[in-house]
Design an enzyme around this catalytic site. Sequence first.
Site, PDB file in Angstrom:
ATOM      1  N   ARG A 127       1.220 -14.445 -10.099  1.00 21.68           N
ATOM      2  CA  ARG A 127       1.416 -12.992 -10.133  1.00 21.68           C
ATOM      3  C   ARG A 127       1.548 -12.381  -8.745  1.00 21.68           C
ATOM      4  O   ARG A 127       1.914 -11.217  -8.608  1.00 21.68           O
ATOM      5  CB  ARG A 127       0.265 -12.316 -10.915  1.00 21.68           C
TER       6      ARG A 127
ATOM      7  N   HIS B 169       0.807  -1.220   0.000  1.00 15.70           N
ATOM      8  CA  HIS B 169       0.000   0.000   0.000  1.00 15.70           C
ATOM      9  C   HIS B 169       0.842   1.273   0.000  1.00 15.70           C
ATOM     10  O   HIS B 169       0.463   2.277  -0.585  1.00 15.70           O
ATOM     11  CB  HIS B 169      -0.961  -0.004   1.187  1.00 15.70           C
TER      12      HIS B 169
ATOM     13  N   CYS C 258      -5.528  -4.037 -21.447  1.00 12.81           N
ATOM     14  CA  CYS C 258      -5.935  -3.377 -20.198  1.00 12.81           C
ATOM     15  C   CYS C 258      -5.114  -3.839 -19.005  1.00 12.81           C
ATOM     16  O   CYS C 258      -5.316  -3.379 -17.894  1.00 12.81           O
ATOM     17  CB  CYS C 258      -7.428  -3.568 -19.942  1.00 12.81           C
TER      18      CYS C 258
ATOM     19  N   ASP D 250      -2.897 -11.506 -16.146  1.00 10.52           N
ATOM     20  CA  ASP D 250      -3.183 -12.940 -16.058  1.00 10.52           C
ATOM     21  C   ASP D 250      -2.593 -13.702 -17.234  1.00 10.52           C
ATOM     22  O   ASP D 250      -2.123 -14.824 -17.069  1.00 10.52           O
ATOM     23  CB  ASP D 250      -4.700 -13.181 -15.971  1.00 10.52           C
TER      24      ASP D 250
ATOM     25  N   ARG E 103     -13.104  -2.378 -13.099  1.00 10.93           N
ATOM     26  CA  ARG E 103     -13.112  -3.659 -12.375  1.00 10.93           C
ATOM     27  C   ARG E 103     -14.263  -3.622 -11.374  1.00 10.93           C
ATOM     28  O   ARG E 103     -14.160  -2.957 -10.346  1.00 10.93           O
ATOM     29  CB  ARG E 103     -11.787  -3.846 -11.638  1.00 10.93           C
TER      30      ARG E 103
ATOM     31  N   GLU F 246      -6.969 -13.469 -21.462  1.00 13.47           N
ATOM     32  CA  GLU F 246      -6.050 -13.615 -20.332  1.00 13.47           C
ATOM     33  C   GLU F 246      -5.739 -15.073 -20.036  1.00 13.47           C
ATOM     34  O   GLU F 246      -4.989 -15.406 -19.130  1.00 13.47           O
ATOM     35  CB  GLU F 246      -6.558 -12.879 -19.086  1.00 13.47           C
TER      36      GLU F 246
HETATM   37  C1  PEP Z   1      -5.349  -8.674 -16.274  1.00 19.51           C
HETATM   38  O1  PEP Z   1      -5.369  -9.849 -15.906  1.00 19.51           O
HETATM   39  O2  PEP Z   1      -4.431  -8.204 -16.972  1.00 19.51           O
HETATM   40  C2  PEP Z   1      -6.422  -7.754 -15.876  1.00 19.51           C
HETATM   41  C3  PEP Z   1      -6.511  -6.537 -16.392  1.00 19.51           C
HETATM   42  O3  PEP Z   1      -7.302  -8.188 -14.944  1.00 19.51           O
HETATM   43  P1  PEP Z   1      -6.977  -8.221 -13.362  1.00 19.51           P
HETATM   44  O4  PEP Z   1      -5.657  -7.557 -13.136  1.00 19.51           O
HETATM   45  O5  PEP Z   1      -8.115  -7.539 -12.709  1.00 19.51           O
HETATM   46  O6  PEP Z   1      -6.956  -9.707 -13.094  1.00 19.51           O
HETATM   47 MG    MG Z   2      -7.164 -10.653 -15.007  1.00 16.39          MG
END
Ligand code: PEP
Ligand code: MG
Length: 534
Positions: free
Chosen positions: A427, A156, A464, A417, A263, A393
């Site tokens: 991740r 954070h 994105c 993802d 989101r 993804e």
């Molecule tokens: C992604 O997986 O790149 C994505 C934009 O979705 P999130 O980060 O919310 O899993």
């Molecule tokens: Mg994702």
Amino acid sequence: RGAGAQAERAALLDAQAAVRADIQRGIDEALRRGATAESDIFAAHLALLDDPELLAAAGRGIDAGLSAGLAARQSIRAQCEVLAGLGNQLLAERVADLKDIERQLLRALYGDAGSAPELFDESILVADDLAPSELTRLPRGKVAGIVTAAGGASGHVAILARAMGIPALVACGPAALTLRHGQQLILDARAGLANPQPDAAELAAARAQIEQLAARLRSMQASASAPAITQDGVAIEVAVNIANADDAREGVAHGADAVGLLRTEFLFIDRRDAPTEAEQTAAYQAVLDALDGRNAIIRTLDVGGDKDVPYLQLPPEPNPALGLRGIRAGFAYPEMLDNQLRALLAVKPLARLRILVPMIADVGELIRLRERIEQLAVEMQLAERPQLGVMVEVPSAALLADQLAKHADFLSIGSNDLTQYTLAMDRCNATLAARIDSLHPGLLRLIAIAVEGAKRHGKWVGVCGAMASDPQAVPVLLGLGVAELSVSPRLVPEVKSLVRGLSQRQCQSEAERLLGLSSAQEVRGRIVELWPAA
Ligand code: PEP
Ligand code: MG
């Protein structure tokens, strides 16, 4: 030792009320400045402060004879141990938030123990770690940068520093603590470097660089709302990733062309029950209303994996990232999915709404969802339909993009993802953090295949995931044929300015060669040679 259960309980309640008021002031102040990352973190602090289980445990301690402060500390520390032991990076970061609450409660109970740090006009603050509340209480004008021994890039404090525009170097290890009070230091957070023994020439060069950077930021902000068109005339849409209407306003202020990803999970987490259909419609409508005629891509709920929603009672999973998440969870809870789809279909005008589906693995899922949207739209007697897009993804979605594009209006690459599933690297795993790189040639080839598949049906592809916000990735993505980049609000001016300096045709011929390299390091090395400004 406590002064009796009754007195200590009263003292704890008073302290809790004082801290609550303090946090609320912080939220109000952050919202006034439009600092939504800051206000979100404090809102999470409020939820922790009022957590009934923590309070009950502290109450039991007080009944056993402890003082309010010790009882609160013990109940918070026990919770910290549980979180730290779960092996989940995101939850482990909650420990820092809990310790922050503990410190604030103790301060409210017994007054301030430590004195505030003595700051110079351009101080670089060095600490083992910082609590979010400590960071936001610092006199902003005096803090030129932050160096911490502990912490993490997704913690954070790092998120807040980024949102506040303060250069920060975190997780430097104990060597950071050998820096002495008052010594000179050059911090280059972008390069990940600190120079503890700068000579006069290096100091002068750093000052000149800081001034150049500030001038560049001012001029980029001034042209931020103009479209991003490459040297050879290709328009790239630069959109923003957001969580709510405040972020949408921040995006517009920074020159965003649209919302590339809302989101919706943020509407569902940190609460006791699901938001109603009307609540959801209000939240989605507020985003569209904040956009002054721009389009918004709103993603259906992506829970499961590391995004838990306690009231849904999703079954525990041995491998959550490979389990019931995204659209799979949606199909497993059809009522929840229908509620959200109806809430989305109720916004106006539908022509500005684009629905995006997470975690699609094959075209059957997409067809099933499209049919459901059609049924609901007929039931609601709607004349218009929103566009429907697919997140790419899961590697199979990239490989089958031509099939998906036949039934979708657009594709959006979720590089976070897609990288995790392509490289088989979690991740959230801190030890793999340096190696989970979206510029891996394996990932670039998948993106090339996805764009190729989409083009066959005349559909556009956006990105994105965080990759779109990485300046080094921008020329490569343009070269691979991506038409939209969705980035964090503050980065819009920089990404637009970068796009304006590129030639799409040159990016394309270079990107083809990058696909033949054998590692992300090689790709990055080549990018630095080709586009030093990125
Ligand atoms: C992604 O997986 O790149 C994505 C934009 O979705 P999130 O980060 O919310 O899993
Ligand atoms: Mg994702």
